[in-house]
Write an enzyme that holds these catalytic residues in place. Sequence first.
Site, PDB file in Angstrom:
ATOM      1  N   LYS A  80       0.852  -1.199   0.000  1.00  4.00           N
ATOM      2  CA  LYS A  80       0.000   0.000   0.000  1.00  4.00           C
ATOM      3  C   LYS A  80       0.887   1.249   0.000  1.00  4.00           C
ATOM      4  O   LYS A  80       1.892   1.290   0.719  1.00  4.00           O
ATOM      5  CB  LYS A  80      -0.895  -0.032   1.251  1.00  4.00           C
ATOM      6  CG  LYS A  80      -1.983   1.018   1.297  1.00  4.00           C
ATOM      7  CD  LYS A  80      -2.863   0.794   2.531  1.00  4.00           C
ATOM      8  CE  LYS A  80      -4.035   1.766   2.599  1.00  4.00           C
ATOM      9  NZ  LYS A  80      -4.867   1.539   3.809  1.00  4.00           N
ATOM     10  N   SER A 155      -9.805   1.795   2.619  1.00  2.67           N
ATOM     11  CA  SER A 155      -8.909   2.568   1.779  1.00  2.67           C
ATOM     12  C   SER A 155      -7.934   1.703   0.977  1.00  2.67           C
ATOM     13  O   SER A 155      -7.426   2.137  -0.043  1.00  2.67           O
ATOM     14  CB  SER A 155      -8.112   3.550   2.631  1.00  2.67           C
ATOM     15  OG  SER A 155      -7.284   2.851   3.563  1.00  2.67           O
ATOM     16  N   SER A 179      -9.877  -0.803   6.774  1.00  2.00           N
ATOM     17  CA  SER A 179      -9.300  -0.694   5.432  1.00  2.00           C
ATOM     18  C   SER A 179      -8.540  -1.909   4.915  1.00  2.00           C
ATOM     19  O   SER A 179      -8.134  -1.927   3.755  1.00  2.00           O
ATOM     20  CB  SER A 179      -8.389   0.529   5.348  1.00  2.00           C
ATOM     21  OG  SER A 179      -9.187   1.678   5.288  1.00  2.00           O
TER      22      SER A 179
HETATM   23  N1  GLN Z   1     -13.215   3.884   5.978  1.00  2.00           N
HETATM   24  C1  GLN Z   1     -12.673   4.297   7.239  1.00  2.00           C
HETATM   25  C2  GLN Z   1     -12.279   5.735   7.151  1.00  2.00           C
HETATM   26  O1  GLN Z   1     -12.505   6.328   6.132  1.00  2.00           O
HETATM   27  C3  GLN Z   1     -11.499   3.440   7.604  1.00  2.00           C
HETATM   28  C4  GLN Z   1     -10.269   3.783   6.899  1.00  2.00           C
HETATM   29  C5  GLN Z   1      -9.091   2.952   7.270  1.00  2.00           C
HETATM   30  O2  GLN Z   1      -9.212   1.898   7.893  1.00  2.00           O
HETATM   31  N2  GLN Z   1      -7.919   3.453   6.914  1.00  2.00           N
HETATM   32  O3  GLN Z   1     -11.759   6.308   8.065  1.00  2.00           O
END
Ligand code: GLN
Length: 497
Positions: A80, A155, A179
């Site tokens: 990532k 994400s 994410s």
């Molecule tokens: N979707 C969640 C957010 O937007 C989690 C994101 C994540 O785990 N990085 O904060």
Amino acid sequence: MADLTRLTAAQTAERIANGEVTAVEVAEAHLARIDAVDEKVHAFLHVDRERALAQAREVDEKRARGERLGPLAGVPVAVKDLFTTEGVPTTVGSKILEGWIPPYDATVVRKLKEAGLVILGKTNMDEFAMGSSTENSAYGPSGNPWDLTRIPGGSGGGSSAAISAYEAPLAIGTDTGGSIRQPAAVTGTVGVKPTYGGVSRYGMVAFSSSLDQAGPCARTVLDAALLHAVIAGHDELDSTSIDQPVPDVVTAARNGDVAGLRVGVVKEFRGEGYQAGVLQRVDETVELLRELGAEAAEVSCPSFTKALAAYYLIAPSECSSNLARFDAMRYGLRVGDDGTHSAEEVTALTREEGFGDEVKRRVMLGTYALSSGYYDAYYGSAQKVRTLITRDFERAFGEVDVLVSPTTPTTAFPIGERADDPMAMYLADLCTIPSNLAGNAAMSVPCGLAGEDGLPVGLQIIAPAMADDRLYRVGAALEAAHQARWGHPLLEEAPSL
Ligand code: GLN
């Protein structure tokens, strides 16, 4: 020769160790696959052909010299774009870091290299890991290989897309609120958020430091365990890293078994907003656990209904502090540095241009929640909810060994459907957030297909902190049972691109 991109990581490593294939051949097969499909999938922000081939050559040379190789030596991995990689661009999906070349490797990246994994490149993500679809990436969304008009989750959607499109057998993700797990669920892959502190955060671009956790993404439970074992462990460079032996996740993944296991089905994670097909697959899987010898009963965790609200105060609060370092002076983009603007103006102009809407929304929200007049009402209250959630978990784990729920309320939604509706987007992480707030370990494992289009559904398994091995034991048992039932691994169903 069989298509090398279809092998699991464990199979690939074995063939390299036996001398049936070389690491260079494996890397070339994956680079060719990326060339063939990534224009459509857009899983990668940066493909590092030269370095990948050099790393693969090194593994082949070591083998030729008779040196001992690690269990994943020569296996390709996608990372990532949130981990610093020495000499390789790291954007966090943001314009503000465009062109930044980090001078050092994150601990996770260093460990991958030391274990002989071959880093293919950096994967797409929502800007600063804020989002559930990759639509917040400044570089455009990734597609879900099951249906390219749908989201691959977020994400870490680039990582889940890369492995489900056979561009890499393994990927690294980060999970602040879901994410790793939500992208795994919607792409029919396996994703694990290890116990907070189980994997070093050193060299991860910080979003919400008390929630962020790196973890493995793979197509099988064993592959995820092998990768988990490579990246986990104490790190002096991360003060929140746990100085204890890593749970034996690989042995657990090789010995899937749920006989006598007490499973709690989270009562709060069903009802309105949950797709019927998702709940049906989850219920069938709970029944399957019973058939395999587990005891399953409903368990109530009342505070979980407040988790989303608490998260959307705590995560923005921490991000408003963490993102203050992007001031145009230190890294990446600088706008207005033409001698006519003050330093403060350059910072403001750079942030205006460099940050996307969701990032700005969260920085403002967090600054507001932390301001002296509102601190108790918002940030303070959210921290109290966090404690209540931790207590709900403690109570539940007094009665059961693991908790289960859907990973996410729906299957992959169409790109664009929630892009302008932050609240709808936030709901994708309804079931995953409690584990980030409490810091325990959780996995998403495929549990079938749902809906007219037959899209993947994920089952979330949650274990107490430092009992990560339990996830793998349960995940492996389910994976084997699902494969026996359907006569083939779920992942072979993924449509070819
Ligand atoms: N979707 C969640 C957010 O937007 C989690 C994101 C994540 O785990 N990085 O904060």
